[in-house]
Motif scaffolding. Sequence first.
Motif, PDB file in Angstrom:
ATOM      1  N   PRO A 195      -2.623   4.589  -3.964  1.00  0.00           N
ATOM      2  CA  PRO A 195      -1.971   5.668  -4.709  1.00  0.00           C
ATOM      3  C   PRO A 195      -1.073   6.520  -3.812  1.00  0.00           C
ATOM      4  N   PRO A 196      -0.128   7.213  -4.429  1.00  0.00           N
ATOM      5  CA  PRO A 196       0.746   8.086  -3.642  1.00  0.00           C
ATOM      6  C   PRO A 196      -0.037   9.240  -3.021  1.00  0.00           C
ATOM      7  N   ILE A 197       0.526   9.793  -1.953  1.00  0.00           N
ATOM      8  CA  ILE A 197      -0.007  11.015  -1.355  1.00  0.00           C
ATOM      9  C   ILE A 197       0.951  12.136  -1.747  1.00  0.00           C
ATOM     10  N   THR A 198       0.436  13.110  -2.473  1.00  0.00           N
ATOM     11  CA  THR A 198       1.258  14.241  -2.891  1.00  0.00           C
ATOM     12  C   THR A 198       0.548  15.512  -2.468  1.00  0.00           C
ATOM     13  N   LEU A 199       1.117  16.193  -1.487  1.00  0.00           N
ATOM     14  CA  LEU A 199       0.585  17.441  -0.960  1.00  0.00           C
ATOM     15  C   LEU A 199       1.695  18.492  -1.058  1.00  0.00           C
ATOM     16  N   PRO A 200       1.364  19.769  -0.965  1.00  0.00           N
ATOM     17  CA  PRO A 200       2.419  20.777  -1.026  1.00  0.00           C
ATOM     18  C   PRO A 200       3.501  20.597   0.046  1.00  0.00           C
ATOM     19  N   ILE A 201       3.154  19.990   1.173  1.00  0.00           N
ATOM     20  CA  ILE A 201       4.091  19.870   2.281  1.00  0.00           C
ATOM     21  C   ILE A 201       4.761  18.499   2.382  1.00  0.00           C
ATOM     22  N   VAL A 202       4.290  17.517   1.604  1.00  0.00           N
ATOM     23  CA  VAL A 202       4.814  16.156   1.739  1.00  0.00           C
ATOM     24  C   VAL A 202       4.551  15.342   0.478  1.00  0.00           C
TER      25      VAL A 202
END
Length: 190
Positions: A107-114
Amino acid sequence: MPIYFSSKKKVLHTLLIVLAMLLVSCGGGGGDSSSGGGSETSYAGTYTGTETWTVGSPVASVPSQTETTPLTIVVASNGDVTITDVDGTQYRGSLTGTSLVATGTMPPITLPIVSCPAMTVTYTGTVSEGSITGSLSGAYNCTASTGDTFKVTLEGMFNVKLQSAAVTALGVEGTKRSILENYVRDVLGR
């Protein structure tokens, strides 16, 4: 009254009989060759063991990180393969002869910074009596909130053995996904 065939009909009739006999003797089988379907494999079973993988990036200040986690590979009697990693992500493919290939998506990695879109991971391996060994690879192409882009690679090796009974999973700290997320944070220095 006997039935007489013309020469063309005799040839066609003979050809149809030969084709029918060939089809029956070949067994037909189900599935297509890309799924491994249609032919039985003597390597069917559940294989368990470990994969040792390294996550890295071109950012020199962040060293690569290597982990060893549990891995399960199930080979169906028709050659279909399902690989399940520590996160429960499944990779599907087939066994052709002694060569295994399976792919799947982390799955994708979705963080506030990236943001890192989903990653395709490919497993390739070779089956020998009682074991499967091989490699895995994939890459996230990430974009930081600043607009900078970078790649995070996943590469490794695996070794699993045919199991005759249930095997207890290895205890590990974190999952492949959580380790990748933490690594992405390290690349960004946050």
